[in-house]
Design a protein around this motif. Structure first.
Motif, PDB file in Angstrom:
ATOM      1  N   GLU A   1      33.937  34.900  37.461  1.00 49.54           N
ATOM      2  CA  GLU A   1      34.065  35.150  38.901  1.00 49.54           C
ATOM      3  C   GLU A   1      35.513  35.008  39.310  1.00 49.54           C
ATOM      4  O   GLU A   1      36.219  34.117  38.844  1.00 49.54           O
ATOM      5  CB  GLU A   1      33.202  34.152  39.666  1.00 49.54           C
ATOM      6  CG  GLU A   1      31.727  34.486  39.556  1.00 49.54           C
ATOM      7  CD  GLU A   1      30.876  33.556  40.406  1.00 49.54           C
ATOM      8  OE1 GLU A   1      31.409  32.989  41.383  1.00 49.54           O
ATOM      9  OE2 GLU A   1      29.694  33.404  40.079  1.00 49.54           O
ATOM     10  N   VAL A   2      35.945  35.908  40.155  1.00 48.77           N
ATOM     11  CA  VAL A   2      37.327  35.853  40.620  1.00 48.77           C
ATOM     12  C   VAL A   2      37.355  35.757  42.135  1.00 48.77           C
ATOM     13  O   VAL A   2      36.351  35.985  42.808  1.00 48.77           O
ATOM     14  CB  VAL A   2      38.135  37.081  40.145  1.00 48.77           C
ATOM     15  CG1 VAL A   2      38.199  37.134  38.647  1.00 48.77           C
ATOM     16  CG2 VAL A   2      37.552  38.363  40.696  1.00 48.77           C
ATOM     17  N   LYS A   3      38.537  35.398  42.646  1.00 45.74           N
ATOM     18  CA  LYS A   3      38.694  35.197  44.098  1.00 45.74           C
ATOM     19  C   LYS A   3      38.665  36.524  44.841  1.00 45.74           C
ATOM     20  O   LYS A   3      38.947  37.568  44.275  1.00 45.74           O
ATOM     21  CB  LYS A   3      40.044  34.523  44.376  1.00 45.74           C
ATOM     22  CG  LYS A   3      40.136  33.104  43.890  1.00 45.74           C
ATOM     23  CD  LYS A   3      41.560  32.617  44.111  1.00 45.74           C
ATOM     24  CE  LYS A   3      41.940  31.545  43.104  1.00 45.74           C
ATOM     25  NZ  LYS A   3      43.363  31.438  42.926  1.00 45.74           N
ATOM     26  N   GLY A   4      38.390  36.442  46.110  1.00 47.10           N
ATOM     27  CA  GLY A   4      38.533  37.591  46.993  1.00 47.10           C
ATOM     28  C   GLY A   4      37.565  38.713  46.698  1.00 47.10           C
ATOM     29  O   GLY A   4      36.504  38.518  46.128  1.00 47.10           O
ATOM     30  N   SER A   5      37.987  39.895  47.093  1.00 46.47           N
ATOM     31  CA  SER A   5      37.093  41.043  46.987  1.00 46.47           C
ATOM     32  C   SER A   5      37.278  41.792  45.670  1.00 46.47           C
ATOM     33  O   SER A   5      36.685  42.841  45.471  1.00 46.47           O
ATOM     34  CB  SER A   5      37.339  41.991  48.151  1.00 46.47           C
ATOM     35  OG  SER A   5      38.703  42.358  48.153  1.00 46.47           O
ATOM     36  N   THR A   6      38.139  41.261  44.787  1.00 45.55           N
ATOM     37  CA  THR A   6      38.328  41.908  43.490  1.00 45.55           C
ATOM     38  C   THR A   6      37.032  41.821  42.697  1.00 45.55           C
ATOM     39  O   THR A   6      36.397  40.769  42.677  1.00 45.55           O
ATOM     40  CB  THR A   6      39.432  41.181  42.686  1.00 45.55           C
ATOM     41  OG1 THR A   6      40.464  40.811  43.585  1.00 45.55           O
ATOM     42  CG2 THR A   6      39.983  42.041  41.587  1.00 45.55           C
ATOM     43  N   PRO A   7      36.635  42.903  42.053  1.00 46.36           N
ATOM     44  CA  PRO A   7      35.416  42.825  41.232  1.00 46.36           C
ATOM     45  C   PRO A   7      35.567  41.771  40.127  1.00 46.36           C
ATOM     46  O   PRO A   7      36.670  41.567  39.612  1.00 46.36           O
ATOM     47  CB  PRO A   7      35.307  44.230  40.634  1.00 46.36           C
ATOM     48  CG  PRO A   7      36.114  45.096  41.515  1.00 46.36           C
ATOM     49  CD  PRO A   7      37.196  44.253  42.078  1.00 46.36           C
ATOM     50  N   ASP A   8      34.453  41.102  39.791  1.00 46.39           N
ATOM     51  CA  ASP A   8      34.495  40.073  38.748  1.00 46.39           C
ATOM     52  C   ASP A   8      34.866  40.690  37.406  1.00 46.39           C
ATOM     53  O   ASP A   8      34.663  41.878  37.168  1.00 46.39           O
ATOM     54  CB  ASP A   8      33.116  39.406  38.627  1.00 46.39           C
ATOM     55  CG  ASP A   8      32.840  38.499  39.812  1.00 46.39           C
ATOM     56  OD1 ASP A   8      33.812  38.075  40.467  1.00 46.39           O
ATOM     57  OD2 ASP A   8      31.656  38.228  40.078  1.00 46.39           O
ATOM     58  N   VAL A   9      35.417  39.814  36.546  1.00 41.47           N
ATOM     59  CA  VAL A   9      35.806  40.275  35.212  1.00 41.47           C
ATOM     60  C   VAL A   9      34.581  40.234  34.302  1.00 41.47           C
ATOM     61  O   VAL A   9      33.868  39.243  34.272  1.00 41.47           O
ATOM     62  CB  VAL A   9      36.920  39.379  34.635  1.00 41.47           C
ATOM     63  CG1 VAL A   9      37.186  39.710  33.181  1.00 41.47           C
ATOM     64  CG2 VAL A   9      38.183  39.521  35.453  1.00 41.47           C
ATOM     65  N   VAL A  10      34.348  41.309  33.604  1.00 41.77           N
ATOM     66  CA  VAL A  10      33.309  41.321  32.576  1.00 41.77           C
ATOM     67  C   VAL A  10      34.019  41.399  31.228  1.00 41.77           C
ATOM     68  O   VAL A  10      34.679  42.390  30.935  1.00 41.77           O
ATOM     69  CB  VAL A  10      32.351  42.509  32.749  1.00 41.77           C
ATOM     70  CG1 VAL A  10      31.300  42.488  31.654  1.00 41.77           C
ATOM     71  CG2 VAL A  10      31.693  42.476  34.111  1.00 41.77           C
TER      72      VAL A  10
END
Lengths: 206, 151
Positions: free
Chosen positions: A116-125
């Motif tokens: 999970e990442v901050k803000g509205s950036t899509p999460d890293v897979v």
């Protein structure tokens, strides 16, 4: 000099002037769009004038040109402008897993880690699959990444300075400019990530 | 045909001096534009590694390792797992003695799998004085190449 020769000289030089004149203009225009980006047609240089090979050296003309090698491979938007993963999947390249035993095959592990990442950036897979196709576990674990969920705090600054993912991504594997290659989770439903998470927590568990 | 011939006549009928001048100007313009195309900033391939731990002192060209060429043929694991290459430009501190003993590059560059080490100039092919670097890496664009600390 015959008239036909004269025409030929004039026509050829005029053509060269027009063709390369426009190229010079494009390079010199200070307000060019994305002026710090390397356009793909300029990204692959010949070995002779790539800036690091010695043009006087005997290797020039003997070593393979990257342009030639990349021609049949899948294209991408950054790095070598080659999609190495797609090229591997489509068997356009068949790199050996063991340099002594060509029959040895990798045993890919199917495990996606979602970070999970901050803000509205899509999460890293993070796909273990392609990484285990190419690498051994011991290359990353445990020195670079602690093999534990949530055990690795990673920042983009670190990556760009060549730490964590940036050991490879940014020097050999696709660089950070290819954001969506890592930040690839599907965007959550309306209300953003937090709302989606809350909704997931409230949902009755069976 | 007639129009073309007339045009040629007009362009070349005005005496040899003018003709030579025009030809000279045309040639110059052509040369300039060609030079303009080729003098744009040259860059090598993403992931090319320059190794200059010892080369400059030994008065031989530094080594260029093209990742792109090798990754078409081998997976990362063969070198960065089996052969023990450090994932850092210049970090493995490779010298010719190690290569002769079959370590690092010498595991394949032995005349059996890949060219043998007598082809010095194929690896030692960089411009003299090029510092050790991972060419075009994001780190290189943020920090200028630093010499690798030797133990």
């Amino acid at each position: 000099m015959k008239t036909t020769d004269h025409i030929r000289v004039l026509a050829v030089s005029a053509l060269i002037c027009v063709a390369s004149g426009s190229a010079v203009f494009a390079a010199e225009n200070p307000n060019r769009f994305n002026r710090l980006f390397t356009p793909p047609e300029k990204a692959v240089q010949s070995i002779k004038d790539d800036g690091i090979h010695d043009p006087q050296g005997p290797a020039v003309g003997v070593l393979q040109e990257p342009k030639q090698a990349f021609a049949p491979l899948e294209k991408s938007i950054s790095g070598n402008y080659v999609d190495w993963t797609a090229s591997l999947r489509k068997q356009q390249i068949s790199p050996l897993f063991d340099y002594q035993d060509p029959a040895k095959k990798p045993q890919p592990m199917d495990l996606n880690i979602v970070m999970e990442v901050k803000g509205s950036t899509p999460d890293v897979v993070f796909p273990h699959n392609i990484h285990t196709e190419l690498l051994d576990c011991s290359v990353c674990h445990p020195q670079v990444f602690v093999p534990q969920k949530g055990g690795n705090q990673i920042s983009m600054a670190e990556i760009m300075l060549g730490q964590k993912c940036g050991i490879c991504h940014g020097s050999v594997a696709f660089p950070v400019s290819d954001c969506k290659a890592c930040h690839s989770s599907k965007p959550p439903a309306a209300g953003g990530k937090k709302a989606a998470k809350k909704a997931a927590d409230k949902a009755p568990k069976k | 045909m007639n129009i073309r011939q007339n045009w040629i006549k007009r362009t070349i009928a005005s005496g040899s001096k003018v003709r030579i001048k025009r030809r000279f100007i045309a040639y110059c313009l052509g040369l300039m534009s060609v030079a303009g195309v080729f003098c744009t900033t040259a860059q090598a391939e993403y992931g090319d590694i320059v190794l200059n731990n010892y080369s400059d002192q030994a008065q031989i060209r530094p080594v260029i390792f093209p990742h792109w060429f090798h990754r078409i043929r081998y997976r990362c694991k063969t070198c960065h797992g089996d052969l023990g290459f450090k994932i850092k430009a210049g970090g493995s501190e490779i010298n010719m003695l190690k290569i002769i003993n079959g370590e690092y590059c010498g595991a394949c560059h032995n005349g059996k799998i890949a060219w043998a080490m007598e082809n010095c100039d194929l690896c030692h092919s960089a411009k003299p004085g090029t510092p050790t670097q991972a060419h075009k890496s994001s780190k290189q664009s943020l920090i200028s190449p630093q010499p690798v600390e030797k133990k």
